[in-house]
Design a protein around this motif. Structure first.
Motif, PDB file in Angstrom:
ATOM      1  N   THR A 142      35.145  14.813  53.328  1.00 22.41           N
ATOM      2  CA  THR A 142      34.001  15.715  53.459  1.00 22.41           C
ATOM      3  C   THR A 142      34.194  16.960  52.605  1.00 22.41           C
ATOM      4  O   THR A 142      33.243  17.453  51.980  1.00 22.41           O
ATOM      5  CB  THR A 142      33.814  16.107  54.937  1.00 22.41           C
ATOM      6  OG1 THR A 142      33.728  14.923  55.731  1.00 22.41           O
ATOM      7  CG2 THR A 142      32.559  16.925  55.115  1.00 22.41           C
ATOM      8  N   MET A 143      35.429  17.478  52.591  1.00 24.82           N
ATOM      9  CA  MET A 143      35.707  18.646  51.762  1.00 24.82           C
ATOM     10  C   MET A 143      35.424  18.352  50.296  1.00 24.82           C
ATOM     11  O   MET A 143      34.845  19.181  49.584  1.00 24.82           O
ATOM     12  CB  MET A 143      37.174  19.062  51.942  1.00 24.82           C
ATOM     13  CG  MET A 143      37.579  20.329  51.177  1.00 24.82           C
ATOM     14  SD  MET A 143      37.948  20.083  49.408  1.00 24.82           S
ATOM     15  CE  MET A 143      39.336  18.957  49.508  1.00 24.82           C
ATOM     16  N   THR A 144      35.821  17.168  49.820  1.00 24.18           N
ATOM     17  CA  THR A 144      35.584  16.812  48.421  1.00 24.18           C
ATOM     18  C   THR A 144      34.093  16.795  48.112  1.00 24.18           C
ATOM     19  O   THR A 144      33.656  17.313  47.071  1.00 24.18           O
ATOM     20  CB  THR A 144      36.208  15.443  48.119  1.00 24.18           C
ATOM     21  OG1 THR A 144      37.613  15.495  48.390  1.00 24.18           O
ATOM     22  CG2 THR A 144      35.987  15.058  46.662  1.00 24.18           C
ATOM     23  N   ASP A 145      33.298  16.216  49.008  1.00 25.73           N
ATOM     24  CA  ASP A 145      31.846  16.183  48.808  1.00 25.73           C
ATOM     25  C   ASP A 145      31.259  17.594  48.770  1.00 25.73           C
ATOM     26  O   ASP A 145      30.458  17.928  47.872  1.00 25.73           O
ATOM     27  CB  ASP A 145      31.174  15.376  49.924  1.00 25.73           C
ATOM     28  CG  ASP A 145      31.519  13.898  49.865  1.00 25.73           C
ATOM     29  OD1 ASP A 145      31.953  13.435  48.794  1.00 25.73           O
ATOM     30  OD2 ASP A 145      31.361  13.216  50.897  1.00 25.73           O
ATOM     31  N   LEU A 146      31.649  18.420  49.741  1.00 25.20           N
ATOM     32  CA  LEU A 146      31.112  19.789  49.797  1.00 25.20           C
ATOM     33  C   LEU A 146      31.587  20.619  48.612  1.00 25.20           C
ATOM     34  O   LEU A 146      30.813  21.412  48.037  1.00 25.20           O
ATOM     35  CB  LEU A 146      31.536  20.463  51.101  1.00 25.20           C
ATOM     36  CG  LEU A 146      30.968  19.864  52.392  1.00 25.20           C
ATOM     37  CD1 LEU A 146      31.593  20.528  53.607  1.00 25.20           C
ATOM     38  CD2 LEU A 146      29.452  20.012  52.432  1.00 25.20           C
ATOM     39  N   ALA A 147      32.843  20.435  48.218  1.00 23.13           N
ATOM     40  CA  ALA A 147      33.385  21.216  47.102  1.00 23.13           C
ATOM     41  C   ALA A 147      32.723  20.826  45.788  1.00 23.13           C
ATOM     42  O   ALA A 147      32.450  21.695  44.947  1.00 23.13           O
ATOM     43  CB  ALA A 147      34.891  21.021  47.013  1.00 23.13           C
ATOM     44  N   ASN A 148      32.476  19.538  45.571  1.00 23.73           N
ATOM     45  CA  ASN A 148      31.782  19.109  44.351  1.00 23.73           C
ATOM     46  C   ASN A 148      30.399  19.725  44.256  1.00 23.73           C
ATOM     47  O   ASN A 148      29.962  20.168  43.180  1.00 23.73           O
ATOM     48  CB  ASN A 148      31.683  17.578  44.316  1.00 23.73           C
ATOM     49  CG  ASN A 148      32.932  16.930  43.740  1.00 23.73           C
ATOM     50  OD1 ASN A 148      33.484  17.394  42.746  1.00 23.73           O
ATOM     51  ND2 ASN A 148      33.387  15.854  44.365  1.00 23.73           N
ATOM     52  N   LYS A 149      29.691  19.777  45.384  1.00 25.98           N
ATOM     53  CA  LYS A 149      28.368  20.402  45.394  1.00 25.98           C
ATOM     54  C   LYS A 149      28.473  21.900  45.133  1.00 25.98           C
ATOM     55  O   LYS A 149      27.641  22.483  44.421  1.00 25.98           O
ATOM     56  CB  LYS A 149      27.687  20.151  46.739  1.00 25.98           C
ATOM     57  CG  LYS A 149      27.329  18.692  46.985  1.00 25.98           C
ATOM     58  CD  LYS A 149      26.740  18.499  48.375  1.00 25.98           C
ATOM     59  CE  LYS A 149      26.421  17.026  48.636  1.00 25.98           C
ATOM     60  NZ  LYS A 149      25.918  16.795  50.015  1.00 25.98           N
ATOM     61  N   ALA A 150      29.499  22.535  45.703  1.00 32.15           N
ATOM     62  CA  ALA A 150      29.678  23.978  45.498  1.00 32.15           C
ATOM     63  C   ALA A 150      30.003  24.287  44.041  1.00 32.15           C
ATOM     64  O   ALA A 150      29.511  25.273  43.476  1.00 32.15           O
ATOM     65  CB  ALA A 150      30.780  24.496  46.420  1.00 32.15           C
ATOM     66  N   VAL A 151      30.849  23.449  43.426  1.00 30.97           N
ATOM     67  CA  VAL A 151      31.189  23.655  42.011  1.00 30.97           C
ATOM     68  C   VAL A 151      29.956  23.497  41.143  1.00 30.97           C
ATOM     69  O   VAL A 151      29.702  24.297  40.214  1.00 30.97           O
ATOM     70  CB  VAL A 151      32.300  22.672  41.582  1.00 30.97           C
ATOM     71  CG1 VAL A 151      32.481  22.708  40.066  1.00 30.97           C
ATOM     72  CG2 VAL A 151      33.618  23.016  42.276  1.00 30.97           C
ATOM     73  N   ALA A 152      29.155  22.472  41.420  1.00 35.20           N
ATOM     74  CA  ALA A 152      27.925  22.245  40.644  1.00 35.20           C
ATOM     75  C   ALA A 152      26.971  23.429  40.799  1.00 35.20           C
ATOM     76  O   ALA A 152      26.371  23.893  39.814  1.00 35.20           O
ATOM     77  CB  ALA A 152      27.256  20.956  41.099  1.00 35.20           C
ATOM     78  N   ALA A 153      26.825  23.937  42.023  1.00 36.04           N
ATOM     79  CA  ALA A 153      25.945  25.087  42.248  1.00 36.04           C
ATOM     80  C   ALA A 153      26.477  26.332  41.563  1.00 36.04           C
ATOM     81  O   ALA A 153      25.713  27.134  41.000  1.00 36.04           O
ATOM     82  CB  ALA A 153      25.792  25.328  43.751  1.00 36.04           C
ATOM     83  N   SER A 154      27.797  26.501  41.573  1.00 31.87           N
ATOM     84  CA  SER A 154      28.410  27.663  40.918  1.00 31.87           C
ATOM     85  C   SER A 154      28.136  27.651  39.417  1.00 31.87           C
ATOM     86  O   SER A 154      27.778  28.685  38.834  1.00 31.87           O
ATOM     87  CB  SER A 154      29.914  27.663  41.187  1.00 31.87           C
ATOM     88  OG  SER A 154      30.562  28.663  40.439  1.00 31.87           O
ATOM     89  N   LYS A 155      28.283  26.496  38.802  1.00 31.68           N
ATOM     90  CA  LYS A 155      28.058  26.396  37.353  1.00 31.68           C
ATOM     91  C   LYS A 155      26.575  26.520  37.017  1.00 31.68           C
ATOM     92  O   LYS A 155      26.211  27.135  36.004  1.00 31.68           O
ATOM     93  CB  LYS A 155      28.606  25.058  36.858  1.00 31.68           C
ATOM     94  CG  LYS A 155      30.125  24.958  36.977  1.00 31.68           C
ATOM     95  CD  LYS A 155      30.630  23.557  36.748  1.00 31.68           C
ATOM     96  CE  LYS A 155      30.358  23.086  35.326  1.00 31.68           C
ATOM     97  NZ  LYS A 155      30.925  21.739  35.093  1.00 31.68           N
ATOM     98  N   ARG A 156      25.735  25.963  37.881  1.00 30.11           N
ATOM     99  CA  ARG A 156      24.297  25.993  37.604  1.00 30.11           C
ATOM    100  C   ARG A 156      23.733  27.404  37.703  1.00 30.11           C
ATOM    101  O   ARG A 156      22.879  27.811  36.896  1.00 30.11           O
ATOM    102  CB  ARG A 156      23.584  25.054  38.579  1.00 30.11           C
ATOM    103  CG  ARG A 156      22.072  24.947  38.335  1.00 30.11           C
ATOM    104  CD  ARG A 156      21.457  23.794  39.112  1.00 30.11           C
ATOM    105  NE  ARG A 156      21.688  23.894  40.556  1.00 30.11           N
ATOM    106  CZ  ARG A 156      22.498  23.105  41.243  1.00 30.11           C
ATOM    107  NH1 ARG A 156      23.186  22.162  40.617  1.00 30.11           N
ATOM    108  NH2 ARG A 156      22.646  23.272  42.541  1.00 30.11           N
ATOM    109  N   HIS A 157      24.186  28.167  38.703  1.00 33.19           N
ATOM    110  CA  HIS A 157      23.628  29.497  38.940  1.00 33.19           C
ATOM    111  C   HIS A 157      24.525  30.617  38.421  1.00 33.19           C
ATOM    112  O   HIS A 157      24.174  31.805  38.560  1.00 33.19           O
ATOM    113  CB  HIS A 157      23.379  29.694  40.433  1.00 33.19           C
ATOM    114  CG  HIS A 157      22.421  28.688  41.023  1.00 33.19           C
ATOM    115  ND1 HIS A 157      21.095  28.634  40.687  1.00 33.19           N
ATOM    116  CD2 HIS A 157      22.635  27.683  41.917  1.00 33.19           C
ATOM    117  CE1 HIS A 157      20.505  27.653  41.363  1.00 33.19           C
ATOM    118  NE2 HIS A 157      21.418  27.061  42.113  1.00 33.19           N
ATOM    119  N   GLY A 158      25.660  30.285  37.863  1.00 33.16           N
ATOM    120  CA  GLY A 158      26.560  31.294  37.338  1.00 33.16           C
ATOM    121  C   GLY A 158      27.178  32.172  38.399  1.00 33.16           C
ATOM    122  O   GLY A 158      27.451  33.359  38.162  1.00 33.16           O
TER     123      GLY A 158
END
Length: 394
Positions: free
Chosen positions: A235-251
């Protein structure tokens, strides 16, 4: 054609007994948390057939059995049903109140059978008690109301109907058309139609409740670590991947901590694995005290945890990591009266130009955590500092 009361009672008794016996054989297939309420529900289903059977044999067996014992068994059966609903929602027992209520029923019905014979009086008493018990059942379901499921609403709705039927029965307690319980009158037809349907509909709803709880618990176990009740690695891997994608998308900044309890093996060796489990749970409690609601905690190994920090830059993550370390250092943890120090080594990593995906973020934070272990434990190391030191050496 008249509604034949004895036949309806016998059919209800047979149906309820079959359902109770069938459900009794399946109790052990459910998790332990559900076995207690299911057993109480089974007891209710196994007691009520005897009440209906005794009612059906009115005028063929002594009054102490067909009137006094039958009414007491009906109250006992309904009490067990209510207690099953309370146990299902982890509410306290009503044992003292239930025993008192059953004793009152026994005494009052006996008086109104032998001392002051009164069908209307017995009707008012028993119908009123059933209405109160149904209200207790509804209250057990709607506490807390915001978590009520559709199967629970189904059972509660049928109990609401039961309250209305009992109030109606009390209103017409002195039915001029009824000289005995077995007389077929419109009021009796309503009461015993409800009585015949209740075991089937309520049990169906209760089993749906248990099935939904079981599915919810299975889904929960699939995402959480069963001991500490934080997220597991997947679950952490799934949530972290989404967080990384959001971080890169929104800076936006994103940081990650890897925490490893120092000398955890020593706790297990000296105090036992149960003490180790307690230490892990206490560790999680202390870490959570320092986090925001948006931060994510996960257990990724035996004594290794990850904290995902959205909208947190490297400097803020380092400050938080140090606060966690100091909080653990300052908090006492004991096992059987013996002090057990909880110390932690923390590696800090952050998304940046050189760290652009989850794999590299985890790798750098993990490397920093091992550096904290290597250099003495009970400390915080930043992955960025290790990169800078490596560049200066080269």
């Amino acid at each position: 054609m008249n509604f034949h009361i004895p036949t309806a009672m016998l059919l209800t008794a047979i149906t309820t007994l079959i359902m109770g016996l069938s459900l009794a054989f399946t109790v052990t297939d459910y998790p332990r948390a559900l076995q207690v309420p299911i057993r109480q529900w089974v007891r209710s289903l196994l007691v009520s057939p005897f009440a209906f059977l005794l009612f059906a044999l009115r005028e063929r067996i002594p009054d102490w059995a067909s009137i006094v014992l039958a009414n007491v068994l009906l109250i006992v059966s309904t009490t067990l049903l209510v207690q099953a609903l309370r146990s299902y929602n982890r509410l306290g027992s009503l044992r003292a109140w239930s025993v008192a209520n059953i004793v009152i029923t026994l005494a009052a019905v006996s008086v109104m059978t032998y001392v002051w014979p009164s069908i209307a009086g017995r009707t008012l008493l028993v119908a009123g008690q059933l209405a109160v018990l149904f209200v207790f059942g509804i209250a057990a379901i709607y506490r807390p109301a915001d978590q009520v499921t559709n199967p629970e609403r189904m059972v509660a709705s049928f109990l609401v109907v039961g309250v209305l039927v009992m109030i109606l029965r009390m209103t017409y307690a002195s039915d001029p058309l009824m000289t005995t319980l077995l007389d077929s009158t419109p009021m009796q037809s309503i009461v015993f139609t409800y009585g015949a349907l209740m075991p089937v509909i309520a049990t169906s709803g209760f089993l749906l409740m248990c099935g939904q709880r079981l599915n919810k618990d299975l889904a929960r176990l699939a995402t959480l670590d069963p001991l500490t009740e934080v997220f597991n690695r997947r679950t952490m891997t799934d949530l972290a991947n989404k967080a990384v994608a959001a971080s890169k998308r929104h800076g936006r900044p994103l940081s990650l901590l890897i925490l490893d309890i120092d000398h955890f093996k020593r706790i297990n060796d000296e105090f036992g694995h149960e003490a180790g489990d307690l230490a892990l749970c206490r560790f999680v409690e202390l870490v959570r005290e320092m986090l925001r609601s948006s931060d994510v905690v996960a257990r990724i190994g035996g004594e290794e945890f990850v904290v995902l920090l959205p909208d947190t830059d490297q400097a803020s993550a380092a400050v938080l990591a140090e606060r966690i370390r100091q909080h653990l250092h300052a908090t006492e943890f004991t096992v059987s009266g013996w002090p057990v120090p909880l110390r932690v080594s923390i590696g800090v990593g952050s998304i940046g130009p050189e760290v652009s995906n989850l794999e590299s973020l985890l790798r750098e934070a993990d490397h920093a955590m091992y550096e904290a272990k290597r250099t003495g434990r009970d400390r915080v190391v930043l992955a960025a500092d290790l990169r800078a030191a490596s560049k200066s050496e080269s």
